[in-house]
Design a protein around this motif. Structure first.
Motif, PDB file in Angstrom:
ATOM      1  N   VAL A  87      35.090  89.858  22.428  1.00 46.71           N
ATOM      2  CA  VAL A  87      33.981  90.350  23.255  1.00 46.71           C
ATOM      3  C   VAL A  87      33.649  91.790  22.885  1.00 46.71           C
ATOM      4  O   VAL A  87      32.472  92.165  22.784  1.00 46.71           O
ATOM      5  N   ARG A  88      34.690  92.608  22.671  1.00 47.06           N
ATOM      6  CA  ARG A  88      34.452  94.003  22.270  1.00 47.06           C
ATOM      7  C   ARG A  88      33.727  94.079  20.940  1.00 47.06           C
ATOM      8  O   ARG A  88      32.759  94.844  20.782  1.00 47.06           O
ATOM      9  N   ASN A  89      34.171  93.289  19.970  1.00 48.92           N
ATOM     10  CA  ASN A  89      33.520  93.303  18.665  1.00 48.92           C
ATOM     11  C   ASN A  89      32.089  92.780  18.733  1.00 48.92           C
ATOM     12  O   ASN A  89      31.188  93.307  18.071  1.00 48.92           O
ATOM     13  N   THR A  90      31.871  91.744  19.538  1.00 46.11           N
ATOM     14  CA  THR A  90      30.504  91.226  19.706  1.00 46.11           C
ATOM     15  C   THR A  90      29.606  92.273  20.338  1.00 46.11           C
ATOM     16  O   THR A  90      28.444  92.441  19.943  1.00 46.11           O
ATOM     17  N   ALA A  91      30.134  92.999  21.347  1.00 42.47           N
ATOM     18  CA  ALA A  91      29.351  94.070  21.972  1.00 42.47           C
ATOM     19  C   ALA A  91      29.034  95.174  20.966  1.00 42.47           C
ATOM     20  O   ALA A  91      27.918  95.727  20.962  1.00 42.47           O
ATOM     21  N   LEU A  92      30.010  95.503  20.100  1.00 44.42           N
ATOM     22  CA  LEU A  92      29.748  96.501  19.058  1.00 44.42           C
ATOM     23  C   LEU A  92      28.640  96.043  18.121  1.00 44.42           C
ATOM     24  O   LEU A  92      27.782  96.846  17.717  1.00 44.42           O
ATOM     25  N   TRP A  93      28.657  94.769  17.774  1.00 47.06           N
ATOM     26  CA  TRP A  93      27.607  94.238  16.894  1.00 47.06           C
ATOM     27  C   TRP A  93      26.244  94.292  17.578  1.00 47.06           C
ATOM     28  O   TRP A  93      25.231  94.622  16.939  1.00 47.06           O
ATOM     29  N   VAL A  99      20.790  99.837  17.624  1.00 49.55           N
ATOM     30  CA  VAL A  99      20.617 101.271  17.363  1.00 49.55           C
ATOM     31  C   VAL A  99      20.261 101.537  15.911  1.00 49.55           C
ATOM     32  O   VAL A  99      19.325 102.300  15.617  1.00 49.55           O
ATOM     33  N   LEU A 100      20.984 100.917  14.974  1.00 45.74           N
ATOM     34  CA  LEU A 100      20.817 101.274  13.570  1.00 45.74           C
ATOM     35  C   LEU A 100      19.615 100.599  12.901  1.00 45.74           C
ATOM     36  O   LEU A 100      18.670 101.296  12.497  1.00 45.74           O
ATOM     37  N   ALA A 170      41.060  98.344  12.284  1.00 48.64           N
ATOM     38  CA  ALA A 170      40.135  98.113  13.398  1.00 48.64           C
ATOM     39  C   ALA A 170      40.054  99.369  14.263  1.00 48.64           C
ATOM     40  O   ALA A 170      41.054 100.077  14.440  1.00 48.64           O
ATOM     41  N   PRO A 171      38.878  99.699  14.827  1.00 45.33           N
ATOM     42  CA  PRO A 171      37.592  98.984  14.700  1.00 45.33           C
ATOM     43  C   PRO A 171      36.739  99.469  13.530  1.00 45.33           C
ATOM     44  O   PRO A 171      35.554  99.195  13.488  1.00 45.33           O
ATOM     45  N   LEU A 172      37.374 100.215  12.592  1.00 50.83           N
ATOM     46  CA  LEU A 172      36.620 100.724  11.445  1.00 50.83           C
ATOM     47  C   LEU A 172      36.006  99.587  10.637  1.00 50.83           C
ATOM     48  O   LEU A 172      34.874  99.714  10.142  1.00 50.83           O
ATOM     49  N   ASN A 173      36.726  98.464  10.528  1.00 49.57           N
ATOM     50  CA  ASN A 173      36.177  97.347   9.749  1.00 49.57           C
ATOM     51  C   ASN A 173      34.898  96.801  10.368  1.00 49.57           C
ATOM     52  O   ASN A 173      33.955  96.450   9.660  1.00 49.57           O
ATOM     53  N   THR A 174      34.853  96.734  11.693  1.00 48.16           N
ATOM     54  CA  THR A 174      33.619  96.274  12.349  1.00 48.16           C
ATOM     55  C   THR A 174      32.482  97.259  12.125  1.00 48.16           C
ATOM     56  O   THR A 174      31.332  96.862  11.875  1.00 48.16           O
TER      57      THR A 174
END
Length: 317
Positions: A87-93, A99-100, A170-174
């Motif tokens: 869920v955290r990684n999905t939210a980061l995506w 934003v980007l 992680a979370p650098l890879n994401t």
């Protein structure tokens, strides 16, 4: 009988009869012609989803008869220790794809609009969009892997970070995968924003400049409000893209190391098609669908409220 009454009766008698039946027949024929396509799309969209919902309430491994399990798959999903990470990684995506790619595309579109040679300035950002997500992941995997192109370049220039494991931490890879996806997807957002800028009447911009508007004031009060409908489409597409991110993550890290970069889409694929637990994988798919629908509905509701407020305050005039 007066002359006016007689004239009205004659005109009514010779008037052409109303043609409701041909129009109704034409409408019926139109509906009959498009109904097979509508039925085909409905079957292809809704039947698989309903089947997935049913499978999510069963223990099903792809063969045999599904065994009813009730809410067991969903309880397993809630108790899964990896769920918080996914869920955290999905939210980061989702945040990253908003934003980007969207923010940078809007900035580039505004800065290169009505600039001599602007199309050539936009071309380097448009070309990566022609590359598939798989090719993007392979290229950036070569750059970011341990002792890859980026590590070698940093070591050659004696810069810090030469020994950083970009895809193993992680979370650098994401974060670096979001940057890779940004490189590939910024082009479509840029193209849409350029189309939106070109649709703004020149007379409106010139009138605003005559009134003294320029720079940020011109953008925030004239350009941005007139691009609101297109911006809603771009942001909506970015939300969906962030929620269903799969190819870049699977090819670059396969959700690793240790499932640390896994998203909900990766979890669904791993459990359903790698582990063979179709019931649990279907539960993850249903959860992802519900989250996507809720996010989309909340966003559309917010956009509708903003549009009403914008119209009431007279911003669209």
């Amino acid at each position: 009988m007066s002359q006016q009454v007689l004239t009205d009766k004659v005109a009514h008698a010779y008037a052409a009869p109303e043609r409701h039946r041909p129009r109704d027949r034409h409408a019926w024929w139109s509906h009959a012609m498009i109904s097979p396509a509508v039925l085909f799309v409905a079957v292809m969209l809704y039947l698989p989803f309903l089947w997935s919902v049913f499978i999510s309430f069963t223990h099903y491994g792809g063969s045999g008869t599904p065994q009813w399990a009730g809410l067991a798959n969903y309880r397993h999903l809630i108790d899964d220790p990896v769920l918080a990470t996914t869920v955290r990684n999905t939210a980061l995506w989702v945040v990253g794809t908003l934003v980007l790619p969207v923010g940078l595309a809007l900035l580039i579109a505004v800065l290169t609009y009505n600039v001599r040679g602007g199309i050539w300035l936009r071309l380097p950002f448009l070309l990566p969009y022609a590359i598939s997500g798989t090719a993007t992941a392979l290229a950036w995997g070569f750059v970011l892997q341990d002792k890859g192109a980026l590590n070698s370049l940093l070591a050659t220039l004696h810069l810090p970070g030469a020994h950083t494991s970009f895809l193993q931490t992680a979370p650098l890879n994401t974060i670096v995968m979001i940057l890779a996806q940004t490189w590939q997807s910024i082009g479509v957002n840029l193209l849409l924003f350029v189309v939106g800028l070109q649709s703004i009447p020149r007379e409106t911009i010139e009138a605003a400049r005559v009134d003294g508007a320029s720079g940020w004031k011109l953008f925030s009060r004239i350009v941005w409000p007139m691009m609101r409908p297109l911006t809603a489409v771009v942001v909506g597409l970015a939300l969906v893209a962030g929620l269903k991110t799969f190819d870049v993550v699977w090819i670059m890290t396969q959700g690793g190391p240790g499932r640390s970069s896994e998203t909900l889409s990766i979890t669904m694929y791993r459990d359903a098609f790698v582990s063979g637990d179709y019931g649990y994988g279907a539960g993850v798919a249903v959860l992802l669908t519900v989250v996507g629908m809720l996010v989309s509905l909340l966003y559309l509701r917010q956009q509708a409220g903003s549009k009403r407020q914008f119209d009431i305050t007279g911003g669209g005039r």
